[in-house]
Motif scaffolding. Structure first.
Motif, PDB file in Angstrom:
ATOM      1  N   LEU A  15      -4.506 -11.050 -29.191  1.00 54.27           N
ATOM      2  CA  LEU A  15      -3.338 -11.881 -28.909  1.00 54.27           C
ATOM      3  C   LEU A  15      -2.019 -11.108 -29.004  1.00 54.27           C
ATOM      4  CD1 LEU A  15      -2.558 -14.805 -28.127  1.00 54.27           C
ATOM      5  CD2 LEU A  15      -2.285 -15.264 -30.570  1.00 54.27           C
ATOM      6  N   PRO A  16      -1.791 -10.291 -30.037  1.00 54.04           N
ATOM      7  CA  PRO A  16      -0.521  -9.551 -30.088  1.00 54.04           C
ATOM      8  C   PRO A  16      -0.323  -8.606 -28.885  1.00 54.04           C
ATOM      9  CG  PRO A  16      -1.547  -9.562 -32.252  1.00 54.04           C
ATOM     10  CD  PRO A  16      -2.556 -10.118 -31.286  1.00 54.04           C
ATOM     11  N   ALA A  17      -1.370  -7.891 -28.479  1.00 56.75           N
ATOM     12  CA  ALA A  17      -1.243  -6.973 -27.332  1.00 56.75           C
ATOM     13  C   ALA A  17      -0.995  -7.748 -26.047  1.00 56.75           C
ATOM     14  CB  ALA A  17      -2.500  -6.112 -27.196  1.00 56.75           C
ATOM     15  N   ALA A  18      -1.691  -8.856 -25.859  1.00 56.18           N
ATOM     16  CA  ALA A  18      -1.500  -9.674 -24.657  1.00 56.18           C
ATOM     17  C   ALA A  18      -0.115 -10.307 -24.663  1.00 56.18           C
ATOM     18  CB  ALA A  18      -2.582 -10.740 -24.559  1.00 56.18           C
ATOM     19  N   ARG A  19       0.341 -10.767 -25.807  1.00 53.90           N
ATOM     20  CA  ARG A  19       1.681 -11.365 -25.916  1.00 53.90           C
ATOM     21  C   ARG A  19       2.738 -10.321 -25.536  1.00 53.90           C
ATOM     22  NH1 ARG A  19       3.101 -14.787 -31.180  1.00 53.90           N
ATOM     23  NH2 ARG A  19       4.330 -16.346 -30.074  1.00 53.90           N
ATOM     24  N   HIS A  20       2.585  -9.096 -26.017  1.00 54.57           N
ATOM     25  CA  HIS A  20       3.515  -8.017 -25.671  1.00 54.57           C
ATOM     26  C   HIS A  20       3.477  -7.740 -24.158  1.00 54.57           C
ATOM     27  CE1 HIS A  20       5.687  -4.224 -25.769  1.00 54.57           C
ATOM     28  NE2 HIS A  20       4.700  -3.707 -25.050  1.00 54.57           N
ATOM     29  N   PHE A  21       2.278  -7.649 -23.607  1.00 56.51           N
ATOM     30  CA  PHE A  21       2.140  -7.356 -22.180  1.00 56.51           C
ATOM     31  C   PHE A  21       2.826  -8.420 -21.327  1.00 56.51           C
ATOM     32  CE2 PHE A  21      -0.137  -7.916 -18.150  1.00 56.51           C
ATOM     33  CZ  PHE A  21       0.030  -6.661 -17.597  1.00 56.51           C
ATOM     34  N   TYR A  22       2.491  -9.679 -21.533  1.00 59.19           N
ATOM     35  CA  TYR A  22       3.058 -10.742 -20.698  1.00 59.19           C
ATOM     36  C   TYR A  22       4.539 -10.966 -20.973  1.00 59.19           C
ATOM     37  CZ  TYR A  22      -1.564 -11.755 -18.918  1.00 59.19           C
ATOM     38  OH  TYR A  22      -2.771 -11.641 -18.282  1.00 59.19           O
ATOM     39  N   GLY A  23       4.955 -10.807 -22.226  1.00 58.41           N
ATOM     40  CA  GLY A  23       6.356 -11.033 -22.571  1.00 58.41           C
ATOM     41  C   GLY A  23       7.258  -9.846 -22.297  1.00 58.41           C
ATOM     42  N   VAL A  25       6.295  -6.316 -21.139  1.00 52.82           N
ATOM     43  CA  VAL A  25       6.015  -5.495 -19.953  1.00 52.82           C
ATOM     44  C   VAL A  25       6.242  -6.309 -18.690  1.00 52.82           C
ATOM     45  CG1 VAL A  25       4.226  -4.200 -18.713  1.00 52.82           C
ATOM     46  CG2 VAL A  25       4.382  -4.036 -21.209  1.00 52.82           C
ATOM     47  N   PHE A  26       5.663  -7.494 -18.652  1.00 54.52           N
ATOM     48  CA  PHE A  26       5.753  -8.358 -17.481  1.00 54.52           C
ATOM     49  C   PHE A  26       7.098  -9.053 -17.395  1.00 54.52           C
ATOM     50  CE2 PHE A  26       2.235  -8.962 -14.767  1.00 54.52           C
ATOM     51  CZ  PHE A  26       2.523 -10.069 -13.984  1.00 54.52           C
ATOM     52  N   GLY A  27       7.709  -9.307 -18.543  1.00 51.00           N
ATOM     53  CA  GLY A  27       9.024  -9.946 -18.578  1.00 51.00           C
ATOM     54  C   GLY A  27       8.987 -11.458 -18.447  1.00 51.00           C
ATOM     55  N   LEU A  28       7.865 -12.082 -18.821  1.00 50.21           N
ATOM     56  CA  LEU A  28       7.768 -13.540 -18.721  1.00 50.21           C
ATOM     57  C   LEU A  28       8.399 -14.196 -19.944  1.00 50.21           C
ATOM     58  CD1 LEU A  28       4.066 -13.956 -17.513  1.00 50.21           C
ATOM     59  CD2 LEU A  28       6.135 -13.747 -16.120  1.00 50.21           C
ATOM     60  N   LYS A  29       9.053 -15.337 -19.712  1.00 52.83           N
ATOM     61  CA  LYS A  29       9.666 -16.097 -20.801  1.00 52.83           C
ATOM     62  C   LYS A  29       8.567 -16.834 -21.566  1.00 52.83           C
ATOM     63  CE  LYS A  29      12.948 -19.739 -21.771  1.00 52.83           C
ATOM     64  NZ  LYS A  29      13.511 -20.954 -21.217  1.00 52.83           N
ATOM     65  N   LEU A  92       6.386  -2.568 -13.502  1.00 54.68           N
ATOM     66  CA  LEU A  92       5.086  -2.217 -14.061  1.00 54.68           C
ATOM     67  C   LEU A  92       4.901  -0.703 -14.118  1.00 54.68           C
ATOM     68  CD1 LEU A  92       2.901  -4.969 -12.357  1.00 54.68           C
ATOM     69  CD2 LEU A  92       3.578  -4.860 -14.773  1.00 54.68           C
ATOM     70  N   LYS A  93       5.321  -0.007 -13.067  1.00 51.76           N
ATOM     71  CA  LYS A  93       5.232   1.456 -13.059  1.00 51.76           C
ATOM     72  C   LYS A  93       6.089   2.058 -14.172  1.00 51.76           C
ATOM     73  CE  LYS A  93       4.145   2.092  -8.165  1.00 51.76           C
ATOM     74  NZ  LYS A  93       4.641   2.580  -6.863  1.00 51.76           N
ATOM     75  N   SER A  94       7.280   1.477 -14.409  1.00 54.10           N
ATOM     76  CA  SER A  94       8.178   2.019 -15.432  1.00 54.10           C
ATOM     77  C   SER A  94       7.591   1.879 -16.835  1.00 54.10           C
ATOM     78  CB  SER A  94       9.551   1.341 -15.368  1.00 54.10           C
ATOM     79  OG  SER A  94       9.519   0.039 -15.932  1.00 54.10           O
ATOM     80  N   PHE A  95       6.679   0.919 -17.022  1.00 56.41           N
ATOM     81  CA  PHE A  95       6.006   0.737 -18.303  1.00 56.41           C
ATOM     82  C   PHE A  95       4.682   1.506 -18.362  1.00 56.41           C
ATOM     83  CE2 PHE A  95       8.933  -2.768 -18.907  1.00 56.41           C
ATOM     84  CZ  PHE A  95       9.110  -2.813 -20.282  1.00 56.41           C
ATOM     85  N   GLY A  96       4.374   2.276 -17.311  1.00 54.42           N
ATOM     86  CA  GLY A  96       3.165   3.082 -17.303  1.00 54.42           C
ATOM     87  C   GLY A  96       1.887   2.284 -17.077  1.00 54.42           C
ATOM     88  N   THR A  97       2.006   1.135 -16.415  1.00 49.16           N
ATOM     89  CA  THR A  97       0.836   0.297 -16.142  1.00 49.16           C
ATOM     90  C   THR A  97      -0.176   1.075 -15.312  1.00 49.16           C
ATOM     91  OG1 THR A  97       2.176  -1.697 -16.207  1.00 49.16           O
ATOM     92  CG2 THR A  97       0.063  -1.861 -15.060  1.00 49.16           C
ATOM     93  N   LYS A  98      -1.418   1.011 -15.726  1.00 47.86           N
ATOM     94  CA  LYS A  98      -2.506   1.625 -14.971  1.00 47.86           C
ATOM     95  C   LYS A  98      -2.999   0.598 -13.956  1.00 47.86           C
ATOM     96  CE  LYS A  98      -7.018   3.678 -15.292  1.00 47.86           C
ATOM     97  NZ  LYS A  98      -8.286   3.596 -15.975  1.00 47.86           N
ATOM     98  N   PHE A  99      -2.906   0.919 -12.691  1.00 53.32           N
ATOM     99  CA  PHE A  99      -3.314  -0.005 -11.630  1.00 53.32           C
ATOM    100  C   PHE A  99      -4.787   0.180 -11.305  1.00 53.32           C
ATOM    101  CE2 PHE A  99       1.233   0.368 -11.078  1.00 53.32           C
ATOM    102  CZ  PHE A  99       1.618  -0.931 -10.830  1.00 53.32           C
ATOM    103  N   VAL A 100      -5.491  -0.919 -11.086  1.00 51.27           N
ATOM    104  CA  VAL A 100      -6.849  -0.880 -10.557  1.00 51.27           C
ATOM    105  C   VAL A 100      -6.761  -0.503  -9.084  1.00 51.27           C
ATOM    106  CG1 VAL A 100      -8.919  -2.253 -10.063  1.00 51.27           C
ATOM    107  CG2 VAL A 100      -7.664  -2.611 -12.200  1.00 51.27           C
ATOM    108  N   ILE A 101      -5.801  -1.119  -8.381  1.00 56.40           N
ATOM    109  CA  ILE A 101      -5.465  -0.772  -6.997  1.00 56.40           C
ATOM    110  C   ILE A 101      -3.947  -0.617  -6.953  1.00 56.40           C
ATOM    111  CG2 ILE A 101      -5.503  -1.483  -4.579  1.00 56.40           C
ATOM    112  CD1 ILE A 101      -8.044  -3.117  -5.221  1.00 56.40           C
TER     113      ILE A 101
END
Length: 141
Positions: A15-23, A25-29, A92-101
């Motif tokens: 949950l903490p890692a997912a919360r960080h990612f969506y909040g 990295v993704f920038g969701l409110k 996403l690129k600026s946060f170093g996101t690894k893309f599947v595609i």
């Protein structure tokens, strides 16, 4: 076209890692939350991450071949306008996101020309984001 917001609840085993990612990295409110779940404003829709043990899909990724790419199944996402899609890809690129595609353009110069990208959240949930040059071609053949 006016759409009603959808509600999607997905399992996350960290949950903490997912919360960080969506909040962050993704920038969701972030909306409401509790000790085992968090609501996010997912482009006007309600996305809820629920703490849950690893699912079979998270443990063993599955894919279908599409246009020479292995598209993860299941996946979810939003169809954005072109500028939003470009901004999200850059973020996403600026946060170093690894893309599947990696972000790319499908059907360039054809009916249904679209931008697409696939990536995983920290718990292995697959996401796809698209944009159409002409949104009226969303369902065009």
């Amino acid at each position: 076209m006016s759409l009603s917001p959808f509600h999607l609840a997905i399992p996350v085993y960290d949950l903490p890692a997912a919360r960080h990612f969506y909040g962050e990295v993704f920038g969701l409110k972030e909306g409401r939350s509790d000790t085992q779940w968090v609501d996010f404003d997912f482009f006007g829709h309600q996305l809820v991450i629920h703490e849950h043990g690893k699912t079979a899909d998270q443990e063993h990724a599955r894919a279908n071949p599409v246009d020479g790419h292995d598209v993860p199944v299941p996946h979810f996402g939003i169809v954005l306008n072109w500028e939003q899609w470009e901004a999200l890809a850059a973020r996403l690129k600026s946060f170093g996101t690894k893309f599947v595609i990696e972000p790319y353009i499908r059907f360039q110069g054809q009916v249904g020309e679209q931008a697409t990208m696939f990536f995983l959240d920290p718990c292995g949930n697959a996401l796809e984001f698209k944009a159409f040059k002409d949104m009226s071609q969303l369902f065009a053949k």
